[in-house]
Structures are given as C-alpha cells and as structure tokens.
Design a protein around this motif. Sequence first.
Motif, mmCIF file in Angstrom:
data_model
loop_
_atom_site.group_PDB
_atom_site.id
_atom_site.type_symbol
_atom_site.label_atom_id
_atom_site.label_comp_id
_atom_site.label_asym_id
_atom_site.label_seq_id
_atom_site.Cartn_x
_atom_site.Cartn_y
_atom_site.Cartn_z
ATOM 1 N N ILE A 125 -3.241 2.836 -8.609
ATOM 2 C CA ILE A 125 -2.956 1.934 -7.487
ATOM 3 C C ILE A 125 -2.220 0.747 -8.088
ATOM 4 N N ASN A 126 -0.992 0.523 -7.643
ATOM 5 C CA ASN A 126 -0.156 -0.487 -8.302
ATOM 6 C C ASN A 126 0.249 -1.554 -7.279
ATOM 7 N N PRO A 127 -0.417 -2.719 -7.333
ATOM 8 C CA PRO A 127 -0.138 -3.765 -6.334
ATOM 9 C C PRO A 127 1.257 -4.364 -6.458
ATOM 10 N N ASP A 129 4.151 -2.698 -7.509
ATOM 11 C CA ASP A 129 5.090 -1.732 -6.907
ATOM 12 C C ASP A 129 4.665 -1.323 -5.493
ATOM 13 N N ARG A 130 3.460 -1.733 -5.119
ATOM 14 C CA ARG A 130 2.875 -1.368 -3.805
ATOM 15 C C ARG A 130 2.925 0.138 -3.577
ATOM 16 N N ILE A 131 2.366 0.845 -4.555
ATOM 17 C CA ILE A 131 2.276 2.294 -4.418
ATOM 18 C C ILE A 131 0.891 2.773 -4.875
ATOM 19 N N ALA A 132 0.539 3.955 -4.398
ATOM 20 C CA ALA A 132 -0.607 4.687 -4.946
ATOM 21 C C ALA A 132 -0.088 6.055 -5.362
ATOM 22 N N GLY A 148 -7.818 -0.799 -0.248
ATOM 23 C CA GLY A 148 -8.314 -2.018 0.385
ATOM 24 C C GLY A 148 -8.923 -2.970 -0.638
ATOM 25 N N GLU A 149 -9.529 -2.408 -1.682
ATOM 26 C CA GLU A 149 -10.131 -3.256 -2.722
ATOM 27 C C GLU A 149 -9.077 -4.055 -3.486
ATOM 28 N N HIS A 150 -7.820 -3.624 -3.396
ATOM 29 C CA HIS A 150 -6.721 -4.347 -4.052
ATOM 30 C C HIS A 150 -5.937 -5.190 -3.041
ATOM 31 N N GLY A 151 -6.494 -5.367 -1.847
ATOM 32 C CA GLY A 151 -5.797 -6.139 -0.816
ATOM 33 C C GLY A 151 -4.625 -5.367 -0.228
ATOM 34 N N ARG A 241 -2.625 -5.677 2.979
ATOM 35 C CA ARG A 241 -3.631 -5.463 4.035
ATOM 36 C C ARG A 241 -3.476 -6.527 5.123
ATOM 37 N N PRO A 242 -3.306 -6.102 6.374
ATOM 38 C CA PRO A 242 -3.162 -7.093 7.448
ATOM 39 C C PRO A 242 -4.519 -7.683 7.808
ATOM 40 N N PRO A 243 -4.531 -8.759 8.599
ATOM 41 C CA PRO A 243 -5.823 -9.268 9.090
ATOM 42 C C PRO A 243 -6.526 -8.190 9.912
ATOM 43 N N ARG A 244 -7.870 -8.261 10.026
ATOM 44 C CA ARG A 244 -8.612 -7.279 10.840
ATOM 45 C C ARG A 244 -8.136 -7.374 12.287
ATOM 46 N N GLN A 245 -8.021 -6.211 12.940
ATOM 47 C CA GLN A 245 -7.469 -6.251 14.291
ATOM 48 C C GLN A 245 -8.530 -6.572 15.347
ATOM 49 N N LEU A 246 -8.068 -7.197 16.409
ATOM 50 C CA LEU A 246 -8.913 -7.462 17.583
ATOM 51 C C LEU A 246 -8.382 -6.636 18.740
ATOM 52 N N ALA A 247 -9.287 -6.064 19.529
ATOM 53 C CA ALA A 247 -8.873 -5.133 20.587
ATOM 54 C C ALA A 247 -9.294 -5.627 21.973
ATOM 55 N N LEU A 248 -8.666 -5.038 22.969
ATOM 56 C CA LEU A 248 -9.153 -5.201 24.351
ATOM 57 C C LEU A 248 -9.205 -3.831 25.011
#
Length: 481
Positions: A125-127, A129-132, A148-151, A241-248
Amino acid sequence: MGGFTPMAPKCEPVIMSRSEAPHDDMTGNLLDRLLAGLPAEAVLTDPDVTGSYAHDMAGFCPAGNPAVVVLPRTAEEVQHVMRTATALRVPVVPQGARTGLSGGANATEGCIVLSLTRMDRIVEINPVDRIAVVEPGVVNAALSRAVGEHGLYYPPDPSSWETCTIGGNIGTASGGLCCVKYGVTAEYVLGLDVVLADGRLMSTGRRTAKGVAGYDLTRLFVGSEGSLGVVVRAILALKPRPPRQLALAAEFPSGAAACDAVCRIMAGGHVPSLLELMDRTTVGAVNELTRMGLPETTEALLLAAFDTPDPAADLAAVGALCEAAGATQVVPAEDVAESELLLQARRSALVALDAVKGTTMIDDVCVPRSRLGEMLEGVERIAEKHGLTIGVVAHAGDGNTHPTVCFDAADPDERRRARESFDEIMGLGLELGGTITGEHGVGVLKKEWLAREIGPVGVEMQRAVKAAFDPLGILNPGKLF
Ligand SMILES: Cc1cc2nc3c(=O)[nH]c(=O)nc-3n(C[C@H](O)[C@H](O)[C@H](O)COP(=O)(O)OP(=O)(O)OC[C@H]3O[C@@H](n4cnc5c(N)ncnc54)[C@H](O)[C@@H]3O)c2cc1C
C-alpha cells in the motif's frame, strides 16, 4: 439467487493423492501432471467438495462437474496449471468467491476450477503513489479496511464486498453503491499481471499516475470474465479517504416521482456519494429480513448521501429537490451511524428479495438516467403481465437497475414466466438506449443478449480478441458468446 451465504466448501476439503482417487485415464493423467507442480493440498478431487465449486450465485445457469479444483498460492503455480491445461486441452474456469450473478464462474464439465481465493496477500500500500498492489483473492472489504488505515480509499464497493474478491471484481468490472461519484472497478485498475492460456506471464499497464504505452490491455481484461487470462496480481489506484458520508431517506408516492427527483438532483449539478432506490416490494422484503422498520407505505424510497465537507447543506439542497419532485417525507439521518444503517438496509436488498419466494433472477439493466422512470414503469407492466413479484432496487444515480424477479423454482409455470419476464426486462433496457448489464457481466445468463446488444460485427471482433489470447478456447469456455 438461491440464498446468499459465503461460498466456502460446505464440508472440510478432502485431499486425495493421485493413487487414492478413482478416475479414468484422462483425469488420471491430468492429476499426475498437476501434482507434479503443485502441493497435494492444493488439488481437490473429492466430488462432494469439487461439486460445491460448480456454480456461482446466478439462477438458471447450467454448470458442469469439475474434474478437479486447484487452489494455487503463487503465480508460478497458476502458470503450471495453465501449461498443463494447454498440453491436455482441458478447460479452465477461474473463480473468486463465486458471488457472481451471471454464471460467469460456473464450471464446465470436466474442467479445472482454478480458485484464486488463497492468493490473498495485500503486497503493497503506497500512500505517495496512491496505489495498492494485491493478489486476486483479496476480499474487497479487507482491502478497503487495510487502505483505510493509511488514510486512503478504494471506492468500488459491491454490496457483496464482505465476500467478493478483487479478482472477481476485475473479472466482472463490478460496480457498487458509491460508483455514482467515484466510478467503477475499471477506473481503478492501473496494471495487471496475467497468466495467459499457454502459461506465459504478461504484465499490463503501469503503476504511474499516467501512461499510454500501446493498446490498453489492462482495460481489456477488466470485465473479460476469466475468458482471456488469469489475473494473479493487480495494481489499483487509491483515493484519499473522504469524510464519512451522511445520508437521507426520501419517501415517494410513485417510482416515477422518485426518478424525477434523481433527474433533478443530477441536472442540478449535485455529486452525491450514493443515490440508491428501493421500491415498495424491496422495502417490505428488507424489513422482513432485518426488522429495520423502513417506511412500508412508500412506493419508492430514495437514499442519497454526501461525503463533502458540509454534507448537511448538500442534503438540505437535495431534500428540497426531492420535495419538489413530490416526496411525501424527507428524513435526514441524524449521524454517521444512522447513515450506515440506511446503507446496510440497501446492501441487504438482494438477499432480502431472495427470501420472498425462495428464488430470484436479478436483472442488471442500465439505462440513461433520463429514462429511469420509463424503465420502472415498464418493469411494473412486465410484472403485471406475467403475474409475478418483481422488486426493483437500483443504483439510481447511475441508471443501473436490478429488477429482481421473485419466484417459486418448484413451480414450472412460474419458472417459465420468470425467465420470460427476465428477458423482456433486458429487451426494454435496450429499447430505452441502455445495456443488458451495468455491472454483473454476461456470463452464461445473458449470452444471447450480448449478441443483440453489440451486433454481429461486434461479436466477430470480440471473438477475434478471444482467439488472439486463447487460440485453443480453454479459458472459461461457453461464457459471453
Ligand atoms: C448479495 C449480492 C450483492 C451483490 N452486489 C453487487 C453490486 O452491488 N455490484 C456488483 O457489481 N456486483 C454485485 N454482486 C455480484 C458479485 O458479487 C460481483 O460480480 C463480484 O465482482 C464477483 O466477485 P467474486 O469474487 O465472487 O467472483 P466470481 O463470482 O468467483 O467470478 C466472477 C467472474 O470473474 C472471473 N474471475 C474471478 N477471479 C478471476 C481472476 N483472478 N482472473 C480472471 N478472472 C477471474 C470468473 O471467471 C467469473 O467470470 C452481488 C452479488 C451478491 C450475491
């Protein structure tokens, strides 16, 4: 679908050496050759066990009995399997977790099932280069958690994500709930290591942010349903990783009104991270299965979510559009946990519909979003004509619908009507300018329909591509065409 459970063998695998297993000469020769390059524990021959690898989760798809199931741990072992298969002209069916919904992973009679589930290492997991870099048997949700553990974030998220594998996701070009914002698997596969039919190892693509060297063979392999080669390693693009989403959740008096809301949201320039629809039948089925207490009086429930810096503001804007389209109630989730519950409800939809009458056939028709309302109306007409229950669950923001025919497989007439309505729904999708499959693939289930969608010249060129990679036709034969 026949009940969704993780598809591990139902009993402990019985491992047999060549001398213990009674087989004809052809199979004996095959086993001898396989065992020359594989550990005995990687070669399964007990028919009770191999039989449990015969098919994926699609109904109405024939499957043969595998001669043997092989569970390699390395690319070299996969190469040995393919060399053996080529030498003996034995068909090979690559498999992931067998959650597929088109029969694409179904065994052919006398084949080698090549299950990649033991090749499940996350190599890198390479933060920066943003690849796995991963092996094909890595489970989708395991990768999501690890990055997710690497953001970081790996977006493609089929509802089966806790079970399905990256190899299977690549094989089917799978989508998921957040694809409306982040796109599908094809957009995240940068490069592949593939074992070809004759056992040669080929690397495609790149690990760089850009790269246009030669034909895009990486993309060709995505969605090729195991018919061109066996993926043994993948380089996948990641996002921060984006912020946690909120739904309706918005309730509508008709499917048409809900589809109108979808059009308004998309035309208004909003970029939801999720825009999903469940009709009344689906909502009832989910409640029955999960006791979640979703509103059962609604004809259509629309779920929208945002993972933006100010999701509440985005939800308020989208809520207003829902009301303008006729929503009777718009209920924003109070927090991330409540949003996650709504997602869980949506993820359980196919399993819930399967429980309605014991069997389902799940269509996967994708239409232009602007035609979504016509699609839903047409499905209603088809259900009425055949006297069947057809629940609709949809990745509405993508126009990707899963009209799900619920029927009793023990009733031959109902079975026939189910198949007819399944086909009519694909015909309707094509009439509306759509495709017969948005994300589940063609497999065995939609073979005739592929030809109708792409036409004779399209089929001829696709066959030519297949012949270039697999001149003997041993890789996943009988699928796609
Ligand atoms: C409850 C449920 C919900 C689902 N939700 C979604 C959804 O939201 N979105 C979606 O897109 N799909 C969904 N699916 C369908 C399915 O989960 C996906 O198609 C998934 O990508 C299949 O992965 P798998 O590991 O189970 O692959 P399998 O079913 O084992 O194989 C799928 C195909 O890929 C090929 N293949 C597998 N591994 C390899 C490899 N290493 N190299 C080459 N070919 C290979 C196989 O030959 C086959 O053709 C759902 C299924 C279920 C049961």
